[in-house]
Scaffold this motif. Structure first.
Motif, short mmCIF file in Angstrom:
data_model
loop_
_atom_site.label_atom_id
_atom_site.label_comp_id
_atom_site.label_asym_id
_atom_site.label_seq_id
_atom_site.Cartn_x
_atom_site.Cartn_y
_atom_site.Cartn_z
N PRO A 6 -43.13 8.48 -6.54
CA PRO A 6 -44.33 7.69 -6.26
C PRO A 6 -44.59 7.48 -4.78
N VAL A 7 -43.56 7.57 -3.96
CA VAL A 7 -43.72 7.36 -2.52
C VAL A 7 -44.49 8.52 -1.90
N VAL A 8 -44.08 9.74 -2.20
CA VAL A 8 -44.77 10.89 -1.60
C VAL A 8 -46.19 11.02 -2.14
N VAL A 9 -46.42 10.62 -3.38
CA VAL A 9 -47.77 10.65 -3.93
C VAL A 9 -48.68 9.72 -3.12
N GLY A 44 -35.56 2.96 -1.86
CA GLY A 44 -35.02 4.07 -2.65
C GLY A 44 -35.93 4.54 -3.77
N LEU A 45 -37.22 4.22 -3.68
CA LEU A 45 -38.15 4.65 -4.73
C LEU A 45 -38.61 6.08 -4.58
N GLY A 46 -38.34 6.68 -3.44
CA GLY A 46 -38.75 8.06 -3.20
C GLY A 46 -38.70 8.36 -1.72
N ARG A 47 -39.24 9.53 -1.38
CA ARG A 47 -39.26 9.99 0.01
C ARG A 47 -40.69 10.26 0.42
N ARG A 48 -40.93 10.22 1.69
CA ARG A 48 -42.29 10.43 2.19
C ARG A 48 -42.59 11.89 2.46
N GLU A 49 -41.64 12.79 2.26
CA GLU A 49 -41.85 14.23 2.43
C GLU A 49 -42.26 14.83 1.10
N ALA A 91 -43.60 2.89 3.46
CA ALA A 91 -42.28 3.00 4.12
C ALA A 91 -41.29 2.04 3.48
N THR A 92 -41.75 0.86 3.11
CA THR A 92 -40.88 -0.11 2.43
C THR A 92 -40.38 0.47 1.11
N TYR A 100 -44.92 -6.26 -0.94
CA TYR A 100 -45.16 -6.53 -2.35
C TYR A 100 -45.42 -5.31 -3.22
N VAL A 101 -46.25 -4.38 -2.75
CA VAL A 101 -46.52 -3.20 -3.57
C VAL A 101 -45.21 -2.47 -3.88
#
Length: 188
Positions: A136-139, A176-181, A170-171, A87-88
């Motif tokens: 927003p993902v890496v943040v 495609g909202l961003g990367r975790r690096e 991870a979802t 959901y997030v």
């Protein structure tokens, strides 16, 4: 921020200040999330700067950037099962959010490692950071890392051990909202 509604000035007001009731009449959908989105975002803003606070969340594990976006939908209470995954991520991927989100800033001057999202002073620590990024993902990944490090320092179990690992990060990357690096992250 003081309330400012004058046209021509930088405006600051909440959804509840709008005469229309504050939410659109068209449901926006992404995956299993559907809801009415604040007209502050859909009708009055061309860009969204999301400002959150670094804290633990009793269901989502972490509440920093993307979890903060629950504030743009009329029905956030429906999206807390399964540690808020997917959901997030799906709220962050709603068309109006995806179109306008430009920057995520996390106030991490003080962090909260346990007991959130409510303020729990026993679990506050001086993190002494501001985190800002266009991804927003890496943040949120960095926010999670900081919370886990403080939890380890205090002898608390990992969020996964408490069944509230923020898998929604991870979802969000898969959507495609961003990367975790840390490719698009600025840490101050």
């Amino acid at each position: 921020f003081p309330r400012q509604t004058d046209r021509g000035a930088v405006r600051a007001y909440g959804t509840d200040a709008l005469r229309s009731g504050g939410y659109g009449t068209e449901v926006e959908i992404c995956g299993s999330v559907g809801g009415f989105v604040s007209e502050v975002l859909t009708r009055h803003a061309s860009a969204l700067v999301n400002v959150g606070v670094l804290k633990d969340h009793d269901l989502a594990g972490v509440s920093a950037g993307m979890k903060n976006l629950y504030g743009v939908i009329h029905n956030p209470n429906r999206y807390h099962d399964r540690a808020c995954d997917p959901y997030v991520a799906e709220v962050a991927a709603l068309p109006s959010v995806r179109r306008t989100l430009r920057l995520t800033i996390i106030d991490a001057v003080l962090g909260q490692a346990q007991g959130g999202p409510a303020y729990a002073p026993a679990w506050i620590w001086p993190c002494n950071r501001l985190i800002a990024g266009v991804d927003p993902v890496v943040v949120d990944q960095l926010a999670w890392d900081l919370i886990e490090a403080e939890r380890a320092e205090r002898g608390l179990p990992r969020l996964a051990e408490e069944r509230r690992e923020p898998a929604w990060i991870a979802t969000a990357a898969r959507l495609g909202l961003g990367r975790r690096e840390p490719a698009s992250l600025v840490e101050v």
